[in-house]
Design an enzyme around this catalytic site. Structure first.
Site, PDB file in Angstrom:
ATOM      1  N   GLU A  37       0.804  -1.221   0.000  1.00  0.00           N
ATOM      2  CA  GLU A  37       0.000   0.000   0.000  1.00  0.00           C
ATOM      3  C   GLU A  37       0.846   1.285   0.000  1.00  0.00           C
ATOM      4  O   GLU A  37       0.794   2.085   0.960  1.00  0.00           O
ATOM      5  CB  GLU A  37      -0.972   0.007   1.167  1.00  0.00           C
ATOM      6  CG  GLU A  37      -1.929  -1.151   1.169  1.00  0.00           C
ATOM      7  CD  GLU A  37      -3.044  -1.003   2.187  1.00  0.00           C
ATOM      8  OE1 GLU A  37      -3.001  -0.069   3.022  1.00  0.00           O
ATOM      9  OE2 GLU A  37      -3.976  -1.827   2.157  1.00  0.00           O
ATOM     10  N   GLU A  80      -5.302  -8.779   0.813  1.00  0.00           N
ATOM     11  CA  GLU A  80      -6.024  -8.492   2.056  1.00  0.00           C
ATOM     12  C   GLU A  80      -7.495  -8.248   1.760  1.00  0.00           C
ATOM     13  O   GLU A  80      -7.816  -7.540   0.806  1.00  0.00           O
ATOM     14  CB  GLU A  80      -5.484  -7.231   2.773  1.00  0.00           C
ATOM     15  CG  GLU A  80      -4.137  -7.369   3.397  1.00  0.00           C
ATOM     16  CD  GLU A  80      -3.687  -6.089   4.083  1.00  0.00           C
ATOM     17  OE1 GLU A  80      -4.557  -5.314   4.528  1.00  0.00           O
ATOM     18  OE2 GLU A  80      -2.479  -5.831   4.129  1.00  0.00           O
TER      19      GLU A  80
HETATM   20  N1  8P2 Z   1      -7.283  -0.515   8.196  1.00  0.00           N
HETATM   21  N2  8P2 Z   1      -7.077  -1.534   8.096  1.00  0.00           N
HETATM   22  C1  8P2 Z   1      -6.849  -2.910   7.961  1.00  0.00           C
HETATM   23  C2  8P2 Z   1      -5.568  -3.211   7.134  1.00  0.00           C
HETATM   24  C3  8P2 Z   1      -4.295  -2.836   7.889  1.00  0.00           C
HETATM   25  O1  8P2 Z   1      -4.275  -3.460   9.161  1.00  0.00           O
HETATM   26  C4  8P2 Z   1      -3.149  -3.345   7.030  1.00  0.00           C
HETATM   27  O2  8P2 Z   1      -1.902  -3.208   7.706  1.00  0.00           O
HETATM   28  C5  8P2 Z   1      -3.064  -2.527   5.739  1.00  0.00           C
HETATM   29  O3  8P2 Z   1      -2.225  -3.241   4.833  1.00  0.00           O
HETATM   30  C6  8P2 Z   1      -4.433  -2.263   5.126  1.00  0.00           C
HETATM   31  O4  8P2 Z   1      -5.175  -1.255   5.706  1.00  0.00           O
HETATM   32  C7  8P2 Z   1      -5.630  -2.479   5.820  1.00  0.00           C
END
Ligand code: 8P2
Length: 444
Positions: free
Chosen positions: A166, A349
Site C-alpha cells: 500500500e 487483504e
Molecule cells: N485498516 N485496516 C486494515 C488493514 C491494515 O491493518 C493493514 O496493515 C493494511 O495493509 C491495510 O489497511 C488495511
C-alpha cells in the site's frame, strides 16, 4: 459458493504484518522504525497504543503457525521488518533479525504452508526517516539494498515476494494527511514519497529476480473503486479525480503508462522523476496484489488539492465505519483485468473489523464477519468466472493486532487475541473459514 467452485490451485491464505503482530521491538538487535517513534508520540494513536508487544508473535510464532494449520490455509503472507534486518536502515546487518525470519520460514514450510513475504509494510527504519525518509530518493536506493540482502538470505525457500504494501498509505497518510507515521502534513513531500516508493519497487524487482530462482514478484495496492454521489457531471468528474488520487496514480506508472496527465495537471506538482525512472517503475511483475476493504462514493468539492469529498452511504458498515460493499470488489477485479491486464491478481487483504467480544460460552460469535467473507468470496468467484485473472485470496487478518492509529480497539482477526494474556481463540469466522477450506460447508 464452495471452495471447489474455485480452481484447484487457488491460493488460500491469511495475512499479517511485522509491526502489527511481532512485538519484541527492542529485542535481538532490532532498531527503531517510524512506527515506534509515531506510536510513542502522545496523541498519535488511540489510547496511546503501540506495537512494543502487539501479539508477541516474535516469540509465539510456532503457536500462530499451528493456528494457520488448523484453519487449513496453504499460504501465509507476512512482512519482514526492515529495522530488524538493518537497524540503521543501511550498512550494519543484524544476524539475529535474519535468524528470526529463517526460523519463521522453516516452520511454515515444515507445516506445508507457503510463505509470501512483503518486504515493506510501513516500518521504515527511523534513521532513514531522519535522513529524509520517502521524500528522499536515497531511501529508494536503501530499499533496493535491503531487498537484495533479504532475498539473498530467504530466496532459497521464499519464492513469492511483495515489494511494498500500500504505497498510497505510506505516501498520503504518512506525509500529507499525517495520520500515519511519520506524521508529516506536506503535499509536495507526499508526491515525492509516492514516486520514490514506486522507484523503490522498480529497483527491487530485478534484484529479487536475480537472487531468487523461480521468483514470483508483485506489489500490493489498496485500491477502491470510486462512484459519483449523483449523475451530476461535477460529481462524475470528482469520482474520476478520486480514482486518480487512489488508484491510477500508482497503477498507471506500474503498468507503463506514466503518471496520469489529469492528476499531474490537478496537482500542479510533478514527482521528482529522473532519467529512466518510469521505465524502472514499470518493471514487469508476475502479479498484482489488491487489498480491498470498501468502495468510495464522492461528490464534487472545492477542497484543494484533490477536489472531492467522501459521501457516507450504505446501510451496513464495519467497525472502521467502512461500507460493506462486495460489489466494489467485483467491479474492481473486472476493471483491472480489462484495463491493466496483470498476469495474475491476488487479493492480498480482505476482511473487516467488528467489536468482537468473548461470549459467556467462551466463543466469539462474529457472524457479521462470516457474512462479510461469504459475500466477498462470492463476488470474487463471480469476477473469476467473468475473466478476472484472480489466483488467490488472503484473509486479513490471522490475528487481532495493532491497527495502526486505531490501536488495538479495531479487531480484524479470524483469531481473537486477549492482549493482556496473549491467549488466542479462534472466532466463529475462523471456524467458518476452516470449514469452507475443508469444504465442510457450502454457503450461498
Ligand atoms: N485498516 N485496516 C486494515 C488493514 C491494515 O491493518 C493493514 O496493515 C493494511 O495493509 C491495510 O489497511 C488495511
Amino acid at each position: 459458493m464452495k471452495r471447489s467452485d474455485f480452481p484447484a490451485n487457488f491460493i488460500w491464505g491469511t495475512a499479517t504484518s511485522a509491526y502489527q503482530i511481532e512485538g519484541a521491538v527492542s529485542e535481538d538487535g532490532r532498531g527503531p522504525s517510524i512506527w515506534d517513534t509515531f506510536s510513542h508520540t502522545p496523541g498519535k494513536t488511540k489510547g496511546g497504543d503501540h506495537g512494543d508487544v502487539a501479539c508477541d508473535h516474535y516469540h509465539r510464532y510456532p503457536e500462530d503457525i499451528a493456528l494457520m494449520k488448523e484453519l487449513g490455509v496453504n499460504a501465509y503472507r507476512f512482512s519482514v521488518a526492515w529495522p530488524r534486518i538493518l537497524p540503521e536502515g543501511r550498512g550494519r546487518v543484524n544476524p539475529r533479525g535474519l535468524d528470526f525470519y529463517n526460523r519463521l520460514v522453516d516452520a511454515l514450510l515444515e507445516q506445508g504452508i507457503t510463505p509470501w513475504a512483503t518486504l515493506y509494510h510501513w516500518d521504515l527504519p527511523q534513521s532513514l526517516e531522519d535522513q529524509g525518509g520517502w521524500p528522499s530518493r536515497e531511501t529508494a536506493y536503501a530499499f533496493a539494498e535491503y531487498a537484495d540482502l533479504v532475498t539473498r538470505h530467504l530466496g532459497d525457500r521464499v519464492k513469492h515476494w511483495i515489494t511494498l504494501n500500500e504505497p498510497w498509505c505510506s505516501a498520503y497518510l504518512g506525509y500529507h494527511a499525517g495520520i500515519h507515521a511519520p506524521g508529516q502534513q506536506n503535499f509536495k513531500h507526499s508526491i515525492w514519497a509516492s514516486h520514490h516508493l514506486l522507484l523503490a519497487h522498480g529497483l527491487a524487482v530485478p534484484v529479487i529476480r536475480r537472487n531468487v530462482t523461480g521468483a514470483r514478484v508483485g506489489i500490493t495496492l489498496n485500491l477502491s473503486p470510486g462512484y459519483p454521489a449523483s449523475p451530476d457531471p461535477a460529481d462524475v468528474a470528482a469520482a474520476r479525480r478520486f480514482d486518480g488520487f487512489q488508484n491510477r496514480w500508482y497503477l498507471d506508472p506500474l503498468y507503463g503508462l506514466g503518471y496520469p496527465a489529469d492528476m499531474l495537471a490537478l496537482y500542479g506538482e510533478a514527482p521528482s522523476v529522473q532519467g529512466d525512472d518510469l521505465i524502472t517503475i514499470a518493471a514487469p511483475t508476475d502479479f498484482l496484489g489488491i487489498n480491498y476493504y470498501s468502495r468510495a462514493v464522492v461528490r464534487n468539492s472545492d477542497l484543494e488539492p484533490y477536489r472531492f469529498q467522501y459521501v457516507r452511504v450504505g446501510e451496513e458498515h464495519t467497525d472502521m465505519d467502512w461500507e460493506v460493499y462486495p460489489e466494489g470488489l467485483y467491479d474492481l477485479l473486472i476493471r483491472l483485468g480489462r484495463e491493466y491486464r496483470p498476469k495474475a491478481i491476488y487479493i492480498t487483504e480482505n476482511g473487516a473489523a467488528y467489536p468482537d467480544a468473548v461470549a459467556d460460552d467462551g466463543g466469539i460469535h462474529d457472524l457479521e464477519r462470516v457474512r462479510y467473507f461469504q459475500r466477498h468470496l462470492a463476488l470474487c468467484l463471480e469476477a473469476l468466472q467473468h475473466g478476472a485473472p484472480l489466483k488467490g485470496y488472503f484473509a486479513w487478518s490471522l490475528l487481532d493486532n495493532f491497527e495502526w492509529a486505531e490501536g488495538y480497539a479495531k479487531r480484524f482477526g479470524l483469531v481473537y487475541v486477549d492482549f493482556p494474556s496473549q491467549r488466542r481463540r479462534i472466532k466463529a469466522s475462523g471456524y467458518w473459514f476452516r470449514d469452507f477450506l475443508r469444504e465442510a460447508v457450502a454457503s450461498s
